[in-house]
Motif scaffolding. Structure first.
Motif, PDB file in Angstrom:
ATOM      1  N   ASN A  74      50.337  23.644 -58.610  1.00  0.00           N
ATOM      2  CA  ASN A  74      50.730  25.038 -58.836  1.00  0.00           C
ATOM      3  C   ASN A  74      52.149  25.270 -58.320  1.00  0.00           C
ATOM      4  O   ASN A  74      52.343  25.470 -57.118  1.00  0.00           O
ATOM      5  CB  ASN A  74      49.754  25.989 -58.135  1.00  0.00           C
ATOM      6  CG  ASN A  74      48.349  25.890 -58.686  1.00  0.00           C
ATOM      7  OD1 ASN A  74      48.138  26.029 -59.888  1.00  0.00           O
ATOM      8  ND2 ASN A  74      47.390  25.636 -57.824  1.00  0.00           N
ATOM      9  N   PRO A  75      53.147  25.245 -59.196  1.00  0.00           N
ATOM     10  CA  PRO A  75      54.523  25.483 -58.753  1.00  0.00           C
ATOM     11  C   PRO A  75      54.745  26.890 -58.232  1.00  0.00           C
ATOM     12  O   PRO A  75      55.636  27.125 -57.418  1.00  0.00           O
ATOM     13  CB  PRO A  75      55.351  25.240 -60.025  1.00  0.00           C
ATOM     14  CG  PRO A  75      54.478  24.395 -60.907  1.00  0.00           C
ATOM     15  CD  PRO A  75      53.092  24.865 -60.621  1.00  0.00           C
ATOM     16  N   TYR A  76      53.936  27.858 -58.711  1.00  0.00           N
ATOM     17  CA  TYR A  76      54.100  29.261 -58.325  1.00  0.00           C
ATOM     18  C   TYR A  76      52.744  29.882 -58.027  1.00  0.00           C
ATOM     19  O   TYR A  76      51.709  29.446 -58.534  1.00  0.00           O
ATOM     20  CB  TYR A  76      54.765  30.063 -59.459  1.00  0.00           C
ATOM     21  CG  TYR A  76      56.135  29.554 -59.820  1.00  0.00           C
ATOM     22  CD1 TYR A  76      57.252  29.919 -59.061  1.00  0.00           C
ATOM     23  CD2 TYR A  76      56.320  28.695 -60.899  1.00  0.00           C
ATOM     24  CE1 TYR A  76      58.508  29.434 -59.383  1.00  0.00           C
ATOM     25  CE2 TYR A  76      57.577  28.208 -61.226  1.00  0.00           C
ATOM     26  CZ  TYR A  76      58.661  28.579 -60.451  1.00  0.00           C
ATOM     27  OH  TYR A  76      59.917  28.098 -60.756  1.00  0.00           O
ATOM     28  N   CYS A  79      52.190  35.658 -61.189  1.00  0.00           N
ATOM     29  CA  CYS A  79      52.809  35.395 -62.488  1.00  0.00           C
ATOM     30  C   CYS A  79      53.431  36.664 -63.046  1.00  0.00           C
ATOM     31  O   CYS A  79      52.747  37.685 -63.218  1.00  0.00           O
ATOM     32  CB  CYS A  79      51.784  34.846 -63.478  1.00  0.00           C
ATOM     33  SG  CYS A  79      52.502  34.357 -65.067  1.00  0.00           S
ATOM     34  N   ILE A 133      48.686  21.340 -65.201  1.00  0.00           N
ATOM     35  CA  ILE A 133      49.572  22.369 -64.650  1.00  0.00           C
ATOM     36  C   ILE A 133      49.551  23.579 -65.579  1.00  0.00           C
ATOM     37  O   ILE A 133      49.633  23.440 -66.792  1.00  0.00           O
ATOM     38  CB  ILE A 133      51.010  21.849 -64.492  1.00  0.00           C
ATOM     39  CG1 ILE A 133      51.027  20.577 -63.635  1.00  0.00           C
ATOM     40  CG2 ILE A 133      51.901  22.920 -63.869  1.00  0.00           C
ATOM     41  CD1 ILE A 133      52.420  20.027 -63.373  1.00  0.00           C
ATOM     42  N   GLY A 134      49.423  24.758 -64.980  1.00  0.00           N
ATOM     43  CA  GLY A 134      49.326  25.987 -65.758  1.00  0.00           C
ATOM     44  C   GLY A 134      47.909  26.484 -65.885  1.00  0.00           C
ATOM     45  O   GLY A 134      47.635  27.420 -66.628  1.00  0.00           O
ATOM     46  N   ASP A 138      51.253  30.571 -64.794  1.00  0.00           N
ATOM     47  CA  ASP A 138      52.102  29.874 -65.760  1.00  0.00           C
ATOM     48  C   ASP A 138      53.295  29.210 -65.076  1.00  0.00           C
ATOM     49  O   ASP A 138      54.092  29.881 -64.411  1.00  0.00           O
ATOM     50  CB  ASP A 138      52.608  30.862 -66.813  1.00  0.00           C
ATOM     51  CG  ASP A 138      53.035  30.179 -68.094  1.00  0.00           C
ATOM     52  OD1 ASP A 138      53.748  29.154 -68.010  1.00  0.00           O
ATOM     53  OD2 ASP A 138      52.666  30.663 -69.174  1.00  0.00           O
ATOM     54  N   PRO A 139      53.464  27.892 -65.228  1.00  0.00           N
ATOM     55  CA  PRO A 139      54.592  27.201 -64.598  1.00  0.00           C
ATOM     56  C   PRO A 139      55.926  27.507 -65.269  1.00  0.00           C
ATOM     57  O   PRO A 139      56.980  27.232 -64.696  1.00  0.00           O
ATOM     58  CB  PRO A 139      54.232  25.724 -64.756  1.00  0.00           C
ATOM     59  CG  PRO A 139      53.424  25.680 -66.015  1.00  0.00           C
ATOM     60  CD  PRO A 139      52.616  26.954 -66.005  1.00  0.00           C
ATOM     61  N   TYR A 140      55.889  28.072 -66.475  1.00  0.00           N
ATOM     62  CA  TYR A 140      57.119  28.404 -67.199  1.00  0.00           C
ATOM     63  C   TYR A 140      57.300  29.919 -67.324  1.00  0.00           C
ATOM     64  O   TYR A 140      57.843  30.408 -68.307  1.00  0.00           O
ATOM     65  CB  TYR A 140      57.120  27.740 -68.563  1.00  0.00           C
ATOM     66  CG  TYR A 140      57.383  26.245 -68.490  1.00  0.00           C
ATOM     67  CD1 TYR A 140      58.639  25.768 -68.108  1.00  0.00           C
ATOM     68  CD2 TYR A 140      56.388  25.323 -68.769  1.00  0.00           C
ATOM     69  CE1 TYR A 140      58.885  24.404 -68.016  1.00  0.00           C
ATOM     70  CE2 TYR A 140      56.632  23.949 -68.681  1.00  0.00           C
ATOM     71  CZ  TYR A 140      57.882  23.506 -68.307  1.00  0.00           C
ATOM     72  OH  TYR A 140      58.133  22.153 -68.213  1.00  0.00           O
ATOM     73  N   GLU A 144      61.076  30.647 -63.386  1.00  0.00           N
ATOM     74  CA  GLU A 144      61.362  29.212 -63.455  1.00  0.00           C
ATOM     75  C   GLU A 144      62.790  28.950 -63.893  1.00  0.00           C
ATOM     76  O   GLU A 144      63.384  27.911 -63.544  1.00  0.00           O
ATOM     77  CB  GLU A 144      60.365  28.537 -64.411  1.00  0.00           C
ATOM     78  CG  GLU A 144      60.693  27.107 -64.823  1.00  0.00           C
ATOM     79  CD  GLU A 144      60.673  26.085 -63.694  1.00  0.00           C
ATOM     80  OE1 GLU A 144      61.152  24.951 -63.918  1.00  0.00           O
ATOM     81  OE2 GLU A 144      60.189  26.415 -62.588  1.00  0.00           O
ATOM     82  N   MET A 150      58.988  23.851 -61.596  1.00  0.00           N
ATOM     83  CA  MET A 150      58.259  23.052 -62.572  1.00  0.00           C
ATOM     84  C   MET A 150      59.102  21.862 -63.022  1.00  0.00           C
ATOM     85  O   MET A 150      58.587  20.755 -63.223  1.00  0.00           O
ATOM     86  CB  MET A 150      57.860  23.913 -63.769  1.00  0.00           C
ATOM     87  CG  MET A 150      57.106  23.160 -64.864  1.00  0.00           C
ATOM     88  SD  MET A 150      55.575  22.406 -64.291  1.00  0.00           S
ATOM     89  CE  MET A 150      54.893  21.826 -65.851  1.00  0.00           C
ATOM     90  N   THR A 168      50.669  26.791 -71.115  1.00  0.00           N
ATOM     91  CA  THR A 168      51.720  27.790 -70.935  1.00  0.00           C
ATOM     92  C   THR A 168      51.762  28.750 -72.109  1.00  0.00           C
ATOM     93  O   THR A 168      51.226  28.457 -73.190  1.00  0.00           O
ATOM     94  CB  THR A 168      53.099  27.107 -70.772  1.00  0.00           C
ATOM     95  OG1 THR A 168      54.085  28.099 -70.461  1.00  0.00           O
ATOM     96  CG2 THR A 168      53.513  26.396 -72.050  1.00  0.00           C
TER      97      THR A 168
END
Length: 360
Positions: A74-76, A79, A133-134, A138-140, A144, A150, A168
């Motif tokens: 999880n980059p974030y 959201c 991922i996602g 959402d990683p994007y 971002e 990401m 995503t």
């Protein structure tokens, strides 16, 4: 703002999904803003804040029988897309933040997580399997573009030929095609693009900061043109609101280049149920009663049922009808419900600074 909605007086919303900022379920006290006459005359816009978390671990593990993966990154946290139906909203309560507006305005970025991930992938006990991922947030999402968390994760996975599955609805994924296309060519990557509706107006109300449906179809087109296997995710299917679009979404995504498809019924866990009902009453008052009646029909008379085997698809006649329609549509359109497995045999542990380079 309405009284008791948890929003500080003098704040103004624009392009947000949640209409309140009620406290999370773990809070011992509820804080409510009260106008005392000292606020400036002009309301101030609620803006997105991004805080930093230095990750001590990168991989999150699960043993859910409903999920086709056992690990994710999880980059974030939170959201900015602000999708009112997002099942991940309750996770913000663990941060002592509201699953409402806080979830989409107070984000957590995790820069440096790529290096942490590289160390975990080098562990002798690590056994390779696809990383998803996602699957939570959402990683994007828009932040971002600045934080590029990401991007650093993908750089690590691409550098060691680790299989990756991305979910995503963000257009920033196109930026990383220089890394993703070679991974796809090796059989290491697949991408799921979420398309909930083809109605731009409904999308803007329900998913206020996500790309519009036509733009998501363009993302599918560009990924497919680069050789990336794309699965369209009709998720969530919202009874009485978007379910009639099921076949149209699948056809539009197939025409854009998608090769696979999946669907998930609307999920309303914990705080999401109240946030959704509030949004529905204000955004779709003419359809609110019908939507909730259909939701409860597919959830055993409740807003949500978290039981394994039911939480993704629901139950009963309506859920069975959606499943049958989906099966017929994907068969007619030539879409696959299961894409080929990703390769795991190419993986090699990441090389860190100071390592002796391999010669062979």
């Amino acid at each position: 703002m309405a009284e008791g909605d948890g929003i500080v007086p003098g704040r103004r919303l624009r392009a947000r999904g949640a209409l309140s900022n009620v406290a999370g379920r773990f809070e011992a006290h509820v804080v409510e803003g009260v106008a005392d006459g000292w606020e400036p005359g002009e309301e101030r816009l609620i803006r997105t804040e991004v805080r930093v978390e230095r990750a001590r671990s990168a991989l999150s593990w699960n043993r859910s029988p409903d999920l086709p993966f056992d690990r994710s990154v999880n980059p974030y946290r939170g959201c900015e897309h602000g999708c009112i139906y997002c099942f991940a909203r309750p996770t913000h309560a663990y941060l002592n933040l509201s699953p409402g507006l806080d979830f989409e305005t107070k984000l957590i970025a995790r820069p440096g997580i790529g290096a942490v991930l590289a160390r975990e992938l080098r562990a002798k006990a690590y056994r390779v399997a696809p990383i998803a991922i996602g699957t939570n947030t959402d990683p994007y999402q828009p932040c971002e573009a600045e934080w590029r968390v990401m991007r650093e994760v993908v750089e690590v996975l691409a550098g060691c030929d680790h299989p990756l599955a991305i979910t995503t609805k963000g257009t920033l994924i196109e930026r990383d095609l220089d890394l993703l296309a070679p991974m796809a060519a090796k059989g290491l990557l697949r991408v799921g693009v979420s398309v909930t509706t083809l109605d731009a107006g409904l999308s803007r109300r329900m998913e206020p900061r996500a790309a519009l449906p036509a733009r998501r179809l363009e993302v599918i087109r560009r990924l497919a043109a680069a050789g990336v296997p794309v699965r369209v995710m009709v998720s969530p299917v919202i009874p009485g609101l978007t379910d009639h679009e099921l076949e149209g979404i699948l056809a539009a995504a197939r025409d854009a280049g998608a090769v696979g498809a999946s669907w998930i019924m609307l999920r309303l866990p914990l705080e999401v149920a109240g946030l959704w009902r509030d949004w529905l009453a204000r955004a779709e008052p003419g359809r609110a009663a019908k939507v909730m009646a259909r939701v409860r029909e597919a959830r055993g008379g409740k807003d949500y049922d978290a039981e394994w085997g039911k939480r993704m698809r629901g139950e009963g006649l309506f859920a069975d009808l959606i499943a049958a329609r989906f099966a017929k549509a994907v068969a007619r359109l030539g879409l696959s419900e299961a894409l080929p497995p990703l390769r795991c045999d190419l993986f090699r542990p990441p090389v860190l600074p100071g390592d002796q380079l391999a010669l062979f």
